[in-house]
Design an enzyme around this catalytic site. Structure first.
Site, short mmCIF file in Angstrom:
data_model
loop_
_atom_site.label_atom_id
_atom_site.label_comp_id
_atom_site.label_asym_id
_atom_site.label_seq_id
_atom_site.Cartn_x
_atom_site.Cartn_y
_atom_site.Cartn_z
N SER A 144 0.84 -1.20 0.00
CA SER A 144 0.00 0.00 0.00
C SER A 144 0.87 1.23 0.00
O SER A 144 2.05 1.19 0.37
CB SER A 144 -0.87 -0.04 1.27
OG SER A 144 -1.43 1.22 1.56
N TYR A 157 -0.97 -0.70 10.95
CA TYR A 157 -1.10 -0.85 9.50
C TYR A 157 0.18 -0.42 8.80
O TYR A 157 0.69 -1.12 7.92
CB TYR A 157 -2.29 -0.04 8.99
CG TYR A 157 -2.65 -0.32 7.55
CD1 TYR A 157 -3.17 -1.56 7.18
CD2 TYR A 157 -2.49 0.65 6.57
CE1 TYR A 157 -3.51 -1.83 5.86
CE2 TYR A 157 -2.81 0.39 5.25
CZ TYR A 157 -3.32 -0.84 4.90
OH TYR A 157 -3.65 -1.11 3.59
#
Length: 243
Positions: A144, A157
């Protein structure tokens, strides 16, 4: 250019029950691959596989929690037994908990790291020897833009995605010795439940269709044998949080 043909390639896709995983499964099946979709949500991944078969493709569903080493071993063994080989592993399954470090529990931290980082390691470790024996193969890790920048309430995350990007490049360095390709696909915001369910106020027009990212995955997998793409970034044109 002698591009790789997807026809008949046996491809494991984790997190295939919805969002980007579903888009990848549908795109690769449409290109002729045999898709082995894995997900912790059995009904969803079964529905995706059924829809692909109804459209004329080849797809099979497997219940899999990527945190569970025993389940991974059994699933990889099943795929080999049922399909004879594994050509590609796509580590797509992911999760997040949007909390400050003060509110984030240790259990939440462990779950995010286990799904997003330990899972790809366990799956890659299980599949790597099979690819090595075959003399070729490809591992794709879906990371990501959270591996390139940071925002608040996302320590777990970010740690997982920065870690996955590092793991992917390190595995790429090892894999080249055994003719195994490894690619990190760095993805910007998509119109998927991962964003839209958690942040319903997000303007969908600044996000990208996950099918566009799935096409990039297909492109990566079709490179000639002599070429590997270690990293590629796919951003929405209008995502304002990216410089």
């Amino acid at each position: 250019m002698d591009q790789q043909n997807m026809a008949g390639k046996v491809i494991i896709v984790t997190g295939a029950g919805q969002g980007l995983g579903e888009a990848i499964a549908r795109t690769l099946a449409a290109a002729g691959a045999v898709v082995c979709g894995c997900d912790i949500q059995e009904d969803r991944v079964r529905n995706v596989a059924t829809a692909i078969r109804d459209a004329g493709g080849a797809a099979y569903s497997y219940l899999l929690d990527v945190r569970n080493e025993d389940e991974i071993r059994k699933t990889v063994d099943r795929v080999i037994t049922e399909h004879g080989r594994i050509d590609v592993l796509i580590n797509n399954a992911g999760t997040d908990t949007t909390l400050s470090i003060e509110d984030l529990s240790i259990a939440d931290w462990d779950r995010v790291l286990d799904v997003n980082l330990r899972g790809p390691f366990l799956l890659s470790k299980a599949v790597y020897p099979l690819l090595k024996r075959q003399g070729k193969g490809h591992i794709v890790n879906i990371t990501s833009t959270a591996a390139k920048r940071v925002w608040t309430e996302a320590t777990a995350y970010h740690a997982s995605k920065w870690g996955l990007l590092g793991f992917s490049h390190a595995l790429h360095a090892e894999g080249r010795r055994d003719n195994i390709k490894v690619t990190a696909v760095v993805v910007g915001g998509m119109r998927t439940p991962f964003i839209m369910d958690r942040f319903p106020d997000t303007d969908p027009n600044v996000l990208q269709d996950p099918r566009n990212v799935a096409e990039t995955v297909r492109f990566v997998l079709t490179q000639p044998n002599e070429t590997v793409i270690p990293e590629v970034m796919v951003l929405p044109m209008r995502e304002t949080s990216w410089p």
